[in-house]
Scaffold this active site. Structure first.
Site, mmCIF file in Angstrom:
data_model
loop_
_atom_site.group_PDB
_atom_site.id
_atom_site.type_symbol
_atom_site.label_atom_id
_atom_site.label_comp_id
_atom_site.label_asym_id
_atom_site.label_seq_id
_atom_site.Cartn_x
_atom_site.Cartn_y
_atom_site.Cartn_z
ATOM 1 N N ASP A 31 4.967 -0.243 -7.067
ATOM 2 C CA ASP A 31 6.393 0.025 -6.862
ATOM 3 C C ASP A 31 6.967 0.530 -8.182
ATOM 4 O O ASP A 31 6.571 0.053 -9.254
ATOM 5 C CB ASP A 31 7.105 -1.288 -6.428
ATOM 6 C CG ASP A 31 8.465 -1.061 -5.795
ATOM 7 O OD1 ASP A 31 9.329 -0.435 -6.448
ATOM 8 O OD2 ASP A 31 8.689 -1.514 -4.664
ATOM 9 N N ASN A 35 14.494 0.666 -6.570
ATOM 10 C CA ASN A 35 15.486 -0.053 -5.750
ATOM 11 C C ASN A 35 15.113 -1.533 -5.593
ATOM 12 O O ASN A 35 15.367 -2.136 -4.553
ATOM 13 C CB ASN A 35 15.593 0.615 -4.369
ATOM 14 C CG ASN A 35 16.833 0.187 -3.612
ATOM 15 O OD1 ASN A 35 17.891 -0.035 -4.217
ATOM 16 N ND2 ASN A 35 16.726 0.052 -2.304
ATOM 17 N N SER A 124 10.817 5.148 11.429
ATOM 18 C CA SER A 124 12.117 4.617 11.817
ATOM 19 C C SER A 124 12.506 5.135 13.190
ATOM 20 O O SER A 124 12.118 6.243 13.584
ATOM 21 C CB SER A 124 13.150 5.093 10.788
ATOM 22 O OG SER A 124 14.446 4.913 11.281
ATOM 23 N N TYR A 148 17.276 12.301 5.460
ATOM 24 C CA TYR A 148 16.440 11.093 5.506
ATOM 25 C C TYR A 148 15.590 11.090 6.781
ATOM 26 O O TYR A 148 14.370 10.934 6.737
ATOM 27 C CB TYR A 148 17.309 9.822 5.454
ATOM 28 C CG TYR A 148 16.536 8.569 5.795
ATOM 29 C CD1 TYR A 148 15.571 8.058 4.925
ATOM 30 C CD2 TYR A 148 16.728 7.902 7.019
ATOM 31 C CE1 TYR A 148 14.835 6.914 5.254
ATOM 32 C CE2 TYR A 148 15.997 6.766 7.349
ATOM 33 C CZ TYR A 148 15.059 6.287 6.467
ATOM 34 O OH TYR A 148 14.319 5.171 6.796
ATOM 35 N N LYS A 152 11.363 11.453 7.425
ATOM 36 C CA LYS A 152 10.499 10.562 8.213
ATOM 37 C C LYS A 152 9.742 11.360 9.273
ATOM 38 O O LYS A 152 8.551 11.156 9.492
ATOM 39 C CB LYS A 152 11.326 9.462 8.889
ATOM 40 C CG LYS A 152 11.884 8.430 7.927
ATOM 41 C CD LYS A 152 10.789 7.536 7.364
ATOM 42 C CE LYS A 152 11.268 6.649 6.245
ATOM 43 N NZ LYS A 152 10.219 5.978 5.511
HETATM 44 P P1 NAD Z 1 13.723 -0.867 -0.118
HETATM 45 O O1 NAD Z 1 14.476 0.171 -0.841
HETATM 46 O O2 NAD Z 1 14.184 -2.290 -0.217
HETATM 47 O O3 NAD Z 1 12.180 -0.831 -0.551
HETATM 48 C C1 NAD Z 1 11.534 0.377 -0.907
HETATM 49 C C2 NAD Z 1 10.778 0.120 -2.201
HETATM 50 O O4 NAD Z 1 10.110 1.343 -2.587
HETATM 51 C C3 NAD Z 1 11.690 -0.268 -3.371
HETATM 52 O O5 NAD Z 1 11.198 -1.440 -3.991
HETATM 53 C C4 NAD Z 1 11.632 0.939 -4.318
HETATM 54 O O6 NAD Z 1 11.744 0.543 -5.675
HETATM 55 C C5 NAD Z 1 10.279 1.525 -3.983
HETATM 56 N N1 NAD Z 1 10.159 2.983 -4.227
HETATM 57 C C6 NAD Z 1 11.022 3.960 -3.863
HETATM 58 N N2 NAD Z 1 10.555 5.158 -4.248
HETATM 59 C C7 NAD Z 1 9.350 4.946 -4.850
HETATM 60 C C8 NAD Z 1 8.384 5.787 -5.456
HETATM 61 N N3 NAD Z 1 8.565 7.108 -5.526
HETATM 62 N N4 NAD Z 1 7.279 5.219 -5.989
HETATM 63 C C9 NAD Z 1 7.094 3.868 -5.952
HETATM 64 N N5 NAD Z 1 7.986 3.029 -5.396
HETATM 65 C C10 NAD Z 1 9.104 3.552 -4.841
HETATM 66 O O7 NAD Z 1 13.641 -0.413 1.426
HETATM 67 P P2 NAD Z 1 13.198 -1.229 2.714
HETATM 68 O O8 NAD Z 1 14.407 -1.528 3.506
HETATM 69 O O9 NAD Z 1 12.284 -2.311 2.352
HETATM 70 O O10 NAD Z 1 12.404 -0.080 3.490
HETATM 71 C C11 NAD Z 1 11.016 0.098 3.349
HETATM 72 C C12 NAD Z 1 10.588 1.316 4.166
HETATM 73 O O11 NAD Z 1 10.981 1.138 5.524
HETATM 74 C C13 NAD Z 1 11.233 2.629 3.692
HETATM 75 O O12 NAD Z 1 10.261 3.648 3.803
HETATM 76 C C14 NAD Z 1 12.336 2.840 4.708
HETATM 77 O O13 NAD Z 1 12.646 4.203 4.863
HETATM 78 C C15 NAD Z 1 11.724 2.263 5.975
HETATM 79 N N6 NAD Z 1 12.722 1.820 6.945
HETATM 80 C C16 NAD Z 1 13.701 0.932 6.561
HETATM 81 C C17 NAD Z 1 14.674 0.547 7.469
HETATM 82 C C18 NAD Z 1 15.778 -0.408 7.066
HETATM 83 O O14 NAD Z 1 16.796 -0.472 7.753
HETATM 84 N N7 NAD Z 1 15.641 -1.176 6.005
HETATM 85 C C19 NAD Z 1 14.645 1.055 8.791
HETATM 86 C C20 NAD Z 1 13.628 1.932 9.147
HETATM 87 C C21 NAD Z 1 12.677 2.319 8.216
#
Ligand code: NAD
Ligand code: UDP
Length: 337
Positions: A31, A35, A124, A148, A152
């Site tokens: 990571d 974020n 998603s 976004y 996906k």
């Molecule tokens: P989040 O932002 O809490 O976690 C994502 C993590 O990825 C973070 O810790 C961030 O630091 C890390 N990150 C981002 N870009 C990076 C990179 N280039 N290299 C290494 N690390 C990187 O998000 P989340 O809510 O845990 O979501 C996780 C996944 O699920 C994402 O792909 C998101 O699009 C997908 N998703 C989330 C939701 C939601 O509502 N939370 C819904 C559908 C899909």
């Protein structure tokens, strides 16, 4: 099983690491902390009794990824890392395509070089666009209305083409509905930076006194009470879905697509009421204009995952709101550090 978890310090990834450890798997987190915070690791250790190995770095760094995969004898990858704010994606499309699309291509290229052929990808329900009907099954048409969602969809299409050309790979696309809730210990939860975009983090910040009132976006939708309806799924159920996917189809070559949802739809006002009941705090709200790009209602038909993965979302709405409140009230400012 050694599993590389990209984005494992984030909201869904951190909860999934705990459920993986409980299932006897070994998560290795990569990571860039864009974020998330380092202190998430302390909380995972506190709850799961094991401190996962953590590699701080970016999924777009191919050399780092290749060595992370080889040096740790990785057998499969769960890929959470990416950017996820719809509004921000409209302002910064390049960043979204670079992190989400390019980042995934670099990851798959490194996996190919390291000979790792099992990938689970965080997709998603946004890929269904504005669905013609509900509940939604996996064969519904896909579309996107913002960068976004398009990122996906693009990743899904790239991975589909790649799997066709590499039929010995197992690639699983998990389409999440609306993840909410927190680990029941209150040690882990969602910790958005700045003003939350999503409903539940906003509601809990109102209840804890960090924000004055909730703006309910739209009260004239053709739904049960005029407000938007979504399929909220407890993050612990969602995490279990990843473990089930790895166990059930991670060793089966092919392209596997699953909705991860409960099959129930709740309105914004129902969520507010449930949260007030769980927290014992009032959540003042104002009915305002619809938010651009929002749809009226969206919920999953989760039958395919139930049949193939033997997985079913089991936590109740009450658990979603109580667990959120426990996290929010114990950690009003999120993770330390
Ligand atoms: P989040 O932002 O809490 O976690 C994502 C993590 O990825 C973070 O810790 C961030 O630091 C890390 N990150 C981002 N870009 C990076 C990179 N280039 N290299 C290494 N690390 C990187 O998000 P989340 O809510 O845990 O979501 C996780 C996944 O699920 C994402 O792909 C998101 O699009 C997908 N998703 C989330 C939701 C939601 O509502 N939370 C819904 C559908 C899909
Ligand atoms: N919503 C709202 N106020 C907010 C945030 C969200 O009324 O501050 C509504 C939104 O219009 C939708 C539902 O809550 O009907 C879920 O929104 P969220 O952004 O959490 O998820 P998504 O839009 O991706 O389904």
């Amino acid at each position: 099983m050694n599993v590389l978890v990209t984005g494992g310090m984030g909201y869904i990834g951190s909860h999934t690491c705990i459920q993986m450890i409980q299932a006897g798997m070994t998560p290795i987190i990569l990571d860039n902390l864009y974020n998330s915070k380092n202190t998430v690791l302390d909380r995972i250790e506190k709850v799961a009794g094991v401190r996962p190995k953590f590699i701080e770095g970016d999924i777009r760094d191919k050399d780092l990824l290749t060595s992370a995969l080889k040096d740790n004898a990785i057998e499969s990858v769960i890929h959470f890392a990416g950017l996820k704010a719809v509004g921000e994606s409209v302002e910064k499309p390049l960043e979204y395509y670079d992190n989400n699309v390019n980042g995934t291509l670099v990851l798959v290229d490194a996996m190919r070089e390291a000979g790792v052929k099992t990938l689970v990808f965080s997709s998603s329900a946004t890929v269904y666009g504005d669905p013609a009907s509900v509940p939604i099954t996996e064969d519904f048409p896909t579309s996107a209305t913002n960068p976004y969602g398009r990122s996906k969809l693009m990743v899904e299409e790239c991975l589909t083409d790649f799997q066709k050309a590499n039929s010995d790979w197992s690639i699983t696309l998990l389409r999440y509905f609306n993840p909410v809730g927190s680990h029941p210990s209150g040690e882990l939860g969602e910790d958005p930076q700045g003003i939350p975009n999503n409903l539940m983090p906003f509601v809990s910040q109102v209840a804890v006194g960090r924000r004055e009132f909730l703006s309910v976006f739209g009260s004239d939708y053709p739904t049960k009470d005029g407000t938007g309806v979504r399929d909220y799924i407890h993050v612990m159920d969602l995490s279990d879905g990843h473990v089930a996917a790895l166990e059930k189809v991670g060793n089966k070559s092919g392209l596997h697509i699953y909705n991860l949802g409960t099959g129930n739809g709740y309105s914004v006002l129902e969520m507010v009421k449930a949260f007030e009941a769980a927290s014992g705090k009032p959540v003042p709200y104002k009915l305002v204009e619809r938010r651009a790009g929002d749809i009226a209602e969206c919920w999953a038909d989760p039958s395919k995952a139930i049949n193939d993965l033997g997985w079913k979302a089991e936590r109740t709405l009450n658990e979603m709101t109580e667990d959120t409140w426990r996290w929010q009230s114990n950690n009003p400012d999120g993770y330390p550090g």
